[in-house]
Write a protein that holds these residues in place. Structure first.
Motif, PDB file in Angstrom:
ATOM      1  N   GLN A 153     -20.534  21.012  33.312  1.00  0.00           N
ATOM      2  CA  GLN A 153     -19.524  19.978  33.504  1.00  0.00           C
ATOM      3  C   GLN A 153     -18.127  20.584  33.587  1.00  0.00           C
ATOM      4  O   GLN A 153     -17.278  20.134  34.365  1.00  0.00           O
ATOM      5  CB  GLN A 153     -19.581  18.960  32.370  1.00  0.00           C
ATOM      6  N   GLN A 154     -17.883  21.637  32.811  1.00  0.00           N
ATOM      7  CA  GLN A 154     -16.581  22.303  32.863  1.00  0.00           C
ATOM      8  C   GLN A 154     -16.367  22.963  34.227  1.00  0.00           C
ATOM      9  O   GLN A 154     -15.241  23.005  34.731  1.00  0.00           O
ATOM     10  CB  GLN A 154     -16.487  23.339  31.733  1.00  0.00           C
ATOM     11  N   VAL A 155     -17.436  23.487  34.822  1.00  0.00           N
ATOM     12  CA  VAL A 155     -17.324  24.052  36.167  1.00  0.00           C
ATOM     13  C   VAL A 155     -16.918  22.970  37.157  1.00  0.00           C
ATOM     14  O   VAL A 155     -16.021  23.169  37.993  1.00  0.00           O
ATOM     15  CB  VAL A 155     -18.654  24.705  36.595  1.00  0.00           C
ATOM     16  N   ILE A 156     -17.560  21.808  37.082  1.00  0.00           N
ATOM     17  CA  ILE A 156     -17.215  20.693  37.970  1.00  0.00           C
ATOM     18  C   ILE A 156     -15.761  20.290  37.759  1.00  0.00           C
ATOM     19  O   ILE A 156     -15.021  20.038  38.733  1.00  0.00           O
ATOM     20  CB  ILE A 156     -18.154  19.491  37.726  1.00  0.00           C
ATOM     21  N   ASP A 157     -15.311  20.221  36.513  1.00  0.00           N
ATOM     22  CA  ASP A 157     -13.925  19.840  36.230  1.00  0.00           C
ATOM     23  C   ASP A 157     -12.943  20.843  36.819  1.00  0.00           C
ATOM     24  O   ASP A 157     -11.842  20.472  37.255  1.00  0.00           O
ATOM     25  CB  ASP A 157     -13.707  19.716  34.720  1.00  0.00           C
ATOM     26  N   THR A 158     -13.321  22.116  36.830  1.00  0.00           N
ATOM     27  CA  THR A 158     -12.468  23.140  37.426  1.00  0.00           C
ATOM     28  C   THR A 158     -12.416  23.001  38.942  1.00  0.00           C
ATOM     29  O   THR A 158     -11.359  23.100  39.566  1.00  0.00           O
ATOM     30  CB  THR A 158     -12.977  24.547  37.049  1.00  0.00           C
ATOM     31  N   LEU A 159     -13.586  22.751  39.546  1.00  0.00           N
ATOM     32  CA  LEU A 159     -13.661  22.620  41.000  1.00  0.00           C
ATOM     33  C   LEU A 159     -12.945  21.378  41.518  1.00  0.00           C
ATOM     34  O   LEU A 159     -12.551  21.322  42.685  1.00  0.00           O
ATOM     35  CB  LEU A 159     -15.133  22.547  41.432  1.00  0.00           C
ATOM     36  N   ARG A 160     -12.758  20.400  40.651  1.00  0.00           N
ATOM     37  CA  ARG A 160     -12.256  19.093  41.080  1.00  0.00           C
ATOM     38  C   ARG A 160     -10.849  19.144  41.688  1.00  0.00           C
ATOM     39  O   ARG A 160     -10.429  18.213  42.366  1.00  0.00           O
ATOM     40  CB  ARG A 160     -12.264  18.134  39.895  1.00  0.00           C
ATOM     41  N   LYS A 174     -12.011  11.831  42.028  1.00  0.00           N
ATOM     42  CA  LYS A 174     -12.020  11.561  40.589  1.00  0.00           C
ATOM     43  C   LYS A 174     -12.945  10.406  40.220  1.00  0.00           C
ATOM     44  O   LYS A 174     -13.084  10.066  39.051  1.00  0.00           O
ATOM     45  CB  LYS A 174     -10.602  11.255  40.101  1.00  0.00           C
ATOM     46  N   LYS A 175     -13.608   9.831  41.204  1.00  0.00           N
ATOM     47  CA  LYS A 175     -14.427   8.638  40.977  1.00  0.00           C
ATOM     48  C   LYS A 175     -15.719   8.968  40.245  1.00  0.00           C
ATOM     49  O   LYS A 175     -16.202   8.190  39.429  1.00  0.00           O
ATOM     50  CB  LYS A 175     -14.728   7.961  42.320  1.00  0.00           C
ATOM     51  N   PHE A 176     -16.292  10.122  40.532  1.00  0.00           N
ATOM     52  CA  PHE A 176     -17.588  10.475  39.983  1.00  0.00           C
ATOM     53  C   PHE A 176     -17.443  11.635  39.000  1.00  0.00           C
ATOM     54  O   PHE A 176     -16.895  12.683  39.345  1.00  0.00           O
ATOM     55  CB  PHE A 176     -18.561  10.858  41.101  1.00  0.00           C
ATOM     56  N   LYS A 177     -17.956  11.479  37.812  1.00  0.00           N
ATOM     57  CA  LYS A 177     -17.774  12.485  36.765  1.00  0.00           C
ATOM     58  C   LYS A 177     -18.477  13.790  37.102  1.00  0.00           C
ATOM     59  O   LYS A 177     -17.940  14.875  36.827  1.00  0.00           O
ATOM     60  CB  LYS A 177     -18.305  11.947  35.436  1.00  0.00           C
ATOM     61  N   ALA A 193     -20.262  19.262  45.594  1.00  0.00           N
ATOM     62  CA  ALA A 193     -20.695  20.006  44.413  1.00  0.00           C
ATOM     63  C   ALA A 193     -21.073  18.988  43.349  1.00  0.00           C
ATOM     64  O   ALA A 193     -20.351  18.003  43.149  1.00  0.00           O
ATOM     65  CB  ALA A 193     -19.583  20.931  43.903  1.00  0.00           C
ATOM     66  N   TYR A 194     -22.206  19.205  42.700  1.00  0.00           N
ATOM     67  CA  TYR A 194     -22.659  18.213  41.725  1.00  0.00           C
ATOM     68  C   TYR A 194     -23.607  18.853  40.727  1.00  0.00           C
ATOM     69  O   TYR A 194     -24.111  19.965  40.931  1.00  0.00           O
ATOM     70  CB  TYR A 194     -23.330  17.028  42.417  1.00  0.00           C
ATOM     71  N   LEU A 195     -23.841  18.134  39.638  1.00  0.00           N
ATOM     72  CA  LEU A 195     -24.769  18.581  38.611  1.00  0.00           C
ATOM     73  C   LEU A 195     -26.144  17.998  38.893  1.00  0.00           C
ATOM     74  O   LEU A 195     -26.283  16.790  39.105  1.00  0.00           O
ATOM     75  CB  LEU A 195     -24.287  18.156  37.223  1.00  0.00           C
ATOM     76  N   LYS A 196     -27.167  18.832  38.874  1.00  0.00           N
ATOM     77  CA  LYS A 196     -28.502  18.382  39.236  1.00  0.00           C
ATOM     78  C   LYS A 196     -29.171  17.574  38.134  1.00  0.00           C
ATOM     79  O   LYS A 196     -29.880  16.608  38.427  1.00  0.00           O
ATOM     80  CB  LYS A 196     -29.376  19.593  39.599  1.00  0.00           C
ATOM     81  N   LEU A 197     -28.976  17.937  36.869  1.00  0.00           N
ATOM     82  CA  LEU A 197     -29.693  17.244  35.795  1.00  0.00           C
ATOM     83  C   LEU A 197     -29.333  15.762  35.714  1.00  0.00           C
ATOM     84  O   LEU A 197     -30.246  14.922  35.618  1.00  0.00           O
ATOM     85  CB  LEU A 197     -29.444  17.933  34.455  1.00  0.00           C
ATOM     86  N   PRO A 198     -28.048  15.362  35.741  1.00  0.00           N
ATOM     87  CA  PRO A 198     -27.749  13.921  35.737  1.00  0.00           C
ATOM     88  C   PRO A 198     -28.355  13.200  36.939  1.00  0.00           C
ATOM     89  O   PRO A 198     -28.819  12.055  36.810  1.00  0.00           O
ATOM     90  CB  PRO A 198     -26.212  13.878  35.779  1.00  0.00           C
ATOM     91  N   GLU A 199     -28.378  13.852  38.114  1.00  0.00           N
ATOM     92  CA  GLU A 199     -29.002  13.237  39.285  1.00  0.00           C
ATOM     93  C   GLU A 199     -30.495  13.059  39.052  1.00  0.00           C
ATOM     94  O   GLU A 199     -31.075  12.027  39.402  1.00  0.00           O
ATOM     95  CB  GLU A 199     -28.771  14.097  40.526  1.00  0.00           C
ATOM     96  N   LEU A 200     -31.140  14.051  38.448  1.00  0.00           N
ATOM     97  CA  LEU A 200     -32.571  13.959  38.160  1.00  0.00           C
ATOM     98  C   LEU A 200     -32.856  12.821  37.187  1.00  0.00           C
ATOM     99  O   LEU A 200     -33.804  12.040  37.388  1.00  0.00           O
ATOM    100  CB  LEU A 200     -33.058  15.290  37.580  1.00  0.00           C
ATOM    101  N   ASP A 201     -32.055  12.707  36.144  1.00  0.00           N
ATOM    102  CA  ASP A 201     -32.251  11.627  35.172  1.00  0.00           C
ATOM    103  C   ASP A 201     -32.088  10.255  35.835  1.00  0.00           C
ATOM    104  O   ASP A 201     -32.842   9.320  35.550  1.00  0.00           O
ATOM    105  CB  ASP A 201     -31.263  11.763  34.016  1.00  0.00           C
TER     106      ASP A 201
END
Length: 416
Positions: A153-160, A174-177, A193-201
């Motif tokens: 999540q910190q990587v995503i926040d940096t890329l944002r 900024k709409k999607f965490k 760019a996105y996190l796979k685990l939240p998408e999987l859940d």
């Protein structure tokens, strides 16, 4: 991996009445009345039998959880001006029930879409001009693996906060965490760019809800696949970088957008190289980072070590370093964008020169862009983003069988 693809297949001329603006299908009702299909829908296979139903989503914006093959019949009314069928789907989900990881074999992946459609609608398929079918887009996706979801999540926040060159953050960044988009709506390429685990859940929740209402065996199969422990382990800490490469971009980069090209086993585009080129602007912002941008003392010392001069009387002057340090602290306090706008009002050349000087001392653009002027605890994680092409798949991964062999149907091969 090839995460998604879209293909357009025109109708053969004998089924089209030509007009001044292109053509119209001679008998579009035939599709619905005799082929058992709507003009826009989805098809999936269950116990070797096709199941066709109306598409629940807009064809142009299929969600990432979509696991069937979507199709749309267009009667020559849009920009292509000739009746055609467009199909779209995720090869990995069609072939193995999940897309946590998967193949980037062009022939296998693209043929999975073709076989899913032609086996479902053999009569319609004989009315289509497959020789002139074209690739509309492909989604090429690779992952960077980090130690846990907190770091991810910190990587995503940096890329944002990263903008550079021709790659621009989308307005809803900024709409999607857990997701960021660049160049959304572009006719050339879109990046994500996105996190796979939240998408999987989220996918597990959606499939479970559908299974309660519909009881289709293919839903049960998908749930079984994506809830396996090793699948969840592969998704944990996975930061996905997805490039949707559209036909204009592919053609400009020397890739023929014909179905015959992509389904020829002798042709295998260099997908890692194409993906890297698509993300080049973003990854260029990482270049040059050799120090911690959040350590003021380290930054000042490094600026003094690089940007000093000897005065005529033999003394060392740190005036330039001190000026650059003032710029650095302004960026930390007010944010990169606000500071840039203020200085560029006077001179864009001055801004560029000073940023170049900061970079030459070991600060990267990505590090500077993460400062937004907000009181956020952003940790410098650029060094953790490492996309290892050699380790995108588990050690025991084997290519799935073509869809026709899984369904025990005659295997298709397109003539080029």
């Amino acid at each position: 991996m090839l995460d998604m693809a879209g293909i357009s297949i025109p109708f053969l001329s004998e089924h089209v009445a030509e007009t001044d603006h292109g053509g119209l299908l001679r008998n579009i009702e035939f599709l619905c009345a005799e082929l058992g299909m709507t003009l826009e829908g989805e098809v999936f296979w269950e116990n070797g039998q096709r199941n066709v139903q109306r598409l629940r989503h807009k064809f142009e914006s299929l969600p990432s959880s979509f696991a069937s093959l979507a199709y749309k019949v267009t009667d020559g009314t849009d920009f292509k001006r000739w009746p055609y069928v467009r199909i779209s789907g995720c090869p990995a989900k069609l072939l193995q029930g999940h897309n946590v990881y998967g193949s980037d074999n062009a022939d296998l992946c693209i043929m999975s879409l073709v076989e899913a459609f032609t086996l479902a609608f053999p009569e319609l398929s004989t009315s289509l001009d497959w020789f002139h079918a074209t690739i509309d887009f492909i989604d090429v996706t690779y992952s960077a693996q980090v130690e846990n979801e907190v770091v991810a999540q910190q990587v995503i926040d940096t890329l944002r906060h990263l903008n550079y060159g021709q790659t621009r953050l989308s307005a809803d960044h900024k709409k999607f965490k857990t997701t960021i988009y660049w160049n959304k709506g572009s006719e050339h390429k879109e990046l994500k760019a996105y996190l796979k685990l939240p998408e999987l859940d989220n996918q597990i929740k959606q499939l479970t809800r559908k299974w309660v209402n519909e009881k289709h065996d293919h839903l049960k199969y998908q749930i079984e696949q994506i809830t396996k422990p090793h699948i969840r382990e592969a998704a944990t800490g996975a930061v996905r970088f997805e490039a949707r490469l559209k036909s204009r971009w592919l053609t400009a980069n020397g890739i023929p957008c014909t179905l015959a090209y992509f389904t020829n086993p002798e042709n295998q585009p260099d997908f890692p190289a194409l993906w890297a080129k698509a993300f080049n602007d973003i990854f260029r912002t990482f270049a040059g980072a050799t120090m911690n941008a959040h350590d003021n003392t380290e930054v000042l010392n490094q600026l003094r070590a690089i940007h000093f001069r000897m005065t005529p009387n033999g003394n060392i002057s740190y005036a330039k370093a001190e000026t650059l340090y003032d710029l650095y602290t302004a960026i930390m306090k007010d944010g990169f964008k606000k500071t840039k706008d203020r200085i560029c009002e006077r001179s864009r050349a001055t801004w560029k020169r000073k940023i170049d000087d900061l970079q030459s001392a070991g600060l990267s653009l990505a590090q500077l862009m993460q400062f937004t002027g907000e009181n956020a605890n952003v940790i410098p994680l650029i060094r953790l983003i490492n996309v290892d092409f050699a380790n995108q798949l588990p050690a025991d991964f084997t290519e799935p069988l073509p869809l026709s062999r899984q369904l025990k149907q005659p295997q298709l091969r397109l003539a080029s």
